[in-house]
Design a protein around this motif. Structure first.
Motif, PDB file in Angstrom:
ATOM      1  N   ILE A  71      -9.695  10.051  -7.958  1.00 27.37           N
ATOM      2  CA  ILE A  71      -8.852  10.843  -8.853  1.00 27.37           C
ATOM      3  C   ILE A  71      -8.657  10.139 -10.187  1.00 27.37           C
ATOM      4  O   ILE A  71      -8.504  10.775 -11.237  1.00 27.37           O
ATOM      5  CB  ILE A  71      -7.488  11.160  -8.187  1.00 27.37           C
ATOM      6  N   SER A  72      -8.690   8.793 -10.182  1.00 31.03           N
ATOM      7  CA  SER A  72      -8.528   8.055 -11.440  1.00 31.03           C
ATOM      8  C   SER A  72      -9.781   8.142 -12.309  1.00 31.03           C
ATOM      9  O   SER A  72      -9.722   7.882 -13.513  1.00 31.03           O
ATOM     10  CB  SER A  72      -8.203   6.587 -11.152  1.00 31.03           C
ATOM     11  N   GLU A  73     -10.915   8.503 -11.701  1.00 32.58           N
ATOM     12  CA  GLU A  73     -12.168   8.643 -12.455  1.00 32.58           C
ATOM     13  C   GLU A  73     -12.268   9.992 -13.159  1.00 32.58           C
ATOM     14  O   GLU A  73     -12.989  10.134 -14.146  1.00 32.58           O
ATOM     15  CB  GLU A  73     -13.354   8.459 -11.508  1.00 32.58           C
ATOM     16  N   VAL A  74     -11.539  10.992 -12.674  1.00 30.70           N
ATOM     17  CA  VAL A  74     -11.642  12.337 -13.256  1.00 30.70           C
ATOM     18  C   VAL A  74     -10.367  12.758 -13.986  1.00 30.70           C
ATOM     19  O   VAL A  74     -10.356  13.787 -14.668  1.00 30.70           O
ATOM     20  CB  VAL A  74     -11.991  13.372 -12.166  1.00 30.70           C
ATOM     21  N   THR A  75      -9.275  11.998 -13.828  1.00 26.77           N
ATOM     22  CA  THR A  75      -8.028  12.296 -14.554  1.00 26.77           C
ATOM     23  C   THR A  75      -7.442  10.985 -15.078  1.00 26.77           C
ATOM     24  O   THR A  75      -7.916   9.902 -14.751  1.00 26.77           O
ATOM     25  CB  THR A  75      -6.979  12.982 -13.645  1.00 26.77           C
ATOM     26  N   ASP A  76      -6.391  11.094 -15.869  1.00 28.34           N
ATOM     27  CA  ASP A  76      -5.702   9.900 -16.372  1.00 28.34           C
ATOM     28  C   ASP A  76      -4.476   9.577 -15.529  1.00 28.34           C
ATOM     29  O   ASP A  76      -3.564   8.881 -15.978  1.00 28.34           O
ATOM     30  CB  ASP A  76      -5.306  10.076 -17.834  1.00 28.34           C
ATOM     31  N   SER A  77      -4.459  10.071 -14.296  1.00 35.45           N
ATOM     32  CA  SER A  77      -3.310   9.868 -13.416  1.00 35.45           C
ATOM     33  C   SER A  77      -3.178   8.412 -12.988  1.00 35.45           C
ATOM     34  O   SER A  77      -4.132   7.632 -13.054  1.00 35.45           O
ATOM     35  CB  SER A  77      -3.438  10.747 -12.170  1.00 35.45           C
ATOM     36  N   LEU A  78      -1.959   8.071 -12.557  1.00 31.93           N
ATOM     37  CA  LEU A  78      -1.701   6.786 -11.904  1.00 31.93           C
ATOM     38  C   LEU A  78      -1.539   7.069 -10.422  1.00 31.93           C
ATOM     39  O   LEU A  78      -0.796   7.975 -10.046  1.00 31.93           O
ATOM     40  CB  LEU A  78      -0.422   6.142 -12.437  1.00 31.93           C
ATOM     41  N   THR A  79      -2.229   6.298  -9.581  1.00 30.05           N
ATOM     42  CA  THR A  79      -2.173   6.543  -8.144  1.00 30.05           C
ATOM     43  C   THR A  79      -1.840   5.252  -7.418  1.00 30.05           C
ATOM     44  O   THR A  79      -2.500   4.229  -7.614  1.00 30.05           O
ATOM     45  CB  THR A  79      -3.507   7.106  -7.622  1.00 30.05           C
ATOM     46  N   VAL A  80      -0.792   5.317  -6.605  1.00 34.15           N
ATOM     47  CA  VAL A  80      -0.325   4.162  -5.839  1.00 34.15           C
ATOM     48  C   VAL A  80      -0.755   4.327  -4.387  1.00 34.15           C
ATOM     49  O   VAL A  80      -0.614   5.411  -3.807  1.00 34.15           O
ATOM     50  CB  VAL A  80       1.208   4.021  -5.914  1.00 34.15           C
ATOM     51  N   VAL A  81      -1.295   3.247  -3.813  1.00 40.26           N
ATOM     52  CA  VAL A  81      -1.778   3.265  -2.427  1.00 40.26           C
ATOM     53  C   VAL A  81      -1.074   2.176  -1.635  1.00 40.26           C
ATOM     54  O   VAL A  81      -0.951   1.042  -2.105  1.00 40.26           O
ATOM     55  CB  VAL A  81      -3.304   3.034  -2.364  1.00 40.26           C
ATOM     56  N   VAL A  82      -0.630   2.536  -0.442  1.00 43.22           N
ATOM     57  CA  VAL A  82      -0.118   1.548   0.510  1.00 43.22           C
ATOM     58  C   VAL A  82      -1.065   1.521   1.698  1.00 43.22           C
ATOM     59  O   VAL A  82      -1.318   2.558   2.325  1.00 43.22           O
ATOM     60  CB  VAL A  82       1.313   1.891   0.980  1.00 43.22           C
ATOM     61  N   SER A  83      -1.621   0.362   1.980  1.00 46.49           N
ATOM     62  CA  SER A  83      -2.576   0.225   3.084  1.00 46.49           C
ATOM     63  C   SER A  83      -1.840   0.125   4.412  1.00 46.49           C
ATOM     64  O   SER A  83      -0.909  -0.678   4.557  1.00 46.49           O
ATOM     65  CB  SER A  83      -3.445  -1.015   2.872  1.00 46.49           C
ATOM     66  N   GLU A  84      -2.266   0.932   5.383  1.00 37.77           N
ATOM     67  CA  GLU A  84      -1.645   0.855   6.699  1.00 37.77           C
ATOM     68  C   GLU A  84      -2.212  -0.293   7.522  1.00 37.77           C
ATOM     69  O   GLU A  84      -1.615  -0.693   8.532  1.00 37.77           O
ATOM     70  CB  GLU A  84      -1.831   2.168   7.459  1.00 37.77           C
ATOM     71  N   GLU A  85      -3.345  -0.872   7.110  1.00 40.39           N
ATOM     72  CA  GLU A  85      -3.919  -2.014   7.815  1.00 40.39           C
ATOM     73  C   GLU A  85      -3.259  -3.328   7.408  1.00 40.39           C
ATOM     74  O   GLU A  85      -2.926  -4.163   8.248  1.00 40.39           O
ATOM     75  CB  GLU A  85      -5.436  -2.113   7.566  1.00 40.39           C
ATOM     76  N   THR A  86      -3.068  -3.509   6.119  1.00 40.40           N
ATOM     77  CA  THR A  86      -2.541  -4.781   5.615  1.00 40.40           C
ATOM     78  C   THR A  86      -1.144  -4.677   5.031  1.00 40.40           C
ATOM     79  O   THR A  86      -0.471  -5.693   4.848  1.00 40.40           O
ATOM     80  CB  THR A  86      -3.473  -5.340   4.530  1.00 40.40           C
ATOM     81  N   GLY A  87      -0.693  -3.461   4.685  1.00 37.58           N
ATOM     82  CA  GLY A  87       0.586  -3.302   4.012  1.00 37.58           C
ATOM     83  C   GLY A  87       0.513  -3.629   2.532  1.00 37.58           C
ATOM     84  O   GLY A  87       1.538  -3.652   1.848  1.00 37.58           O
ATOM     85  N   GLY A  88      -0.708  -3.873   2.035  1.00 33.61           N
ATOM     86  CA  GLY A  88      -0.869  -4.182   0.621  1.00 33.61           C
ATOM     87  C   GLY A  88      -0.676  -2.966  -0.263  1.00 33.61           C
ATOM     88  O   GLY A  88      -0.985  -1.841   0.126  1.00 33.61           O
TER      89      GLY A  88
END
Length: 273
Positions: free
Chosen positions: A210-227
């Motif tokens: 989504i960051s490649e096709v828009t100027d949005s900011l996207t936050v991700v929380v990993s369920e494996e590491t919690g990062g």
């Protein structure tokens, strides 16, 4: 002091006095805006209008009644407006009464940043996977339509509840539009970049996509590491600390808004000349 000079300073002091009174009234309106005090002020205005009209048409009884209401209404105002008066005094004590007022949009963006920070911190500690995308200049309506519309005010509690495992909305992305949660369980395009690390899952690929096709900011929380990670302009920032995430969101949302507002004001000023 010459009489002319005394008159000049009297005019200046009168102007300053009027400006200060208007400023205090303006700040008081900002404090009570959105509270029940607004409706009460409308009631007071109606009473004053009725008082003037009754005097004009010589309605003796009605005029006397309105005068009694106004006379003893001051004590009632103190009691009724107690929360608002307390808040005004607290702001005065903190030195915020004479500070610059923020716009509703800026207030909304600050609320959005705080909600995301609180929610991601909670989910990261418990390794709850999350994907939150914030719309900016490029519209995301096509992606919003793929999810379940919510159109809700943003809060950390709402974001956390959405991503709790095994709930109907946890799988997919939340899209924030105009400081509101527009939709949940949205599908985002996956990045096809060959340079993405193999250890990254679908959420990170969707965030990059989504960051490649828009100027949005996207936050991700990993369920494996919690990062906690963030994507913008096709770049992935991994394992962010809470302060680092705050700095990026504040810089990209709050500072960008202020710069845009200043630019708009400049263009409007130029357009008038």
């Amino acid at each position: 002091m010459p009489f002319a000079d005394w008159t000049f300073w009297k005019y200046i002091s009168s102007i300053v006095d009027i400006l200060l009174v208007w400023y205090v009234i303006y700040k008081l309106i900002n404090i009570i805006r959105g509270t029940k005090a607004v409706q009460l002020l409308k009631g007071i205005l109606v009473i004053l209008i009725v008082r003037v009209v009754s005097d004009f048409f010589d309605l003796t009884t009605l005029s006397w009644m309105m005068q009694q209401v106004i006379t003893y209404g001051f004590l009632a105002i103190i009691i009724i407006f107690q929360p608002e008066l307390r808040r005004a005094l607290e702001q005065l004590g903190r030195g915020k009464f004479f500070s610059r007022s923020t716009s509703p949009v800026e207030d909304g963006q600050e609320k959005t940043v705080e909600a995301i920070l609180k929610a991601t911190d909670y989910m990261a500690k418990r390794r709850i996977g999350a994907l939150i995308s914030i719309e900016r200049e490029t519209g995301m309506s096509d992606y919003i339509e793929t999810g379940i519309p919510l159109n809700s005010q943003i809060s950390s509690e709402l974001l956390i509840n959405i991503f709790i495992p095994n709930t109907p909305l946890h799988d997919g992305a939340v899209i924030i539009q105009k400081n509101n949660v527009a939709a949940a369980a949205c599908y985002l395009p996956l990045s096809e970049s060959p340079f993405i690390s193999k250890e990254l899952g679908t959420r990170h690929r969707a965030a990059l996509g989504i960051s490649e096709v828009t100027d949005s900011l996207t936050v991700v929380v990993s369920e494996e590491t919690g990062g906690i990670s963030l994507t913008r302009n096709g770049e992935l920032h991994r394992d962010l600390k809470a302060e680092e995430l705050r700095d990026i969101l504040s810089s990209e949302l709050l500072n960008h808004f202020k710069a845009k507002q200043a630019s708009s004001a400049l263009w409007n000023w130029r357009g008038k000349h």
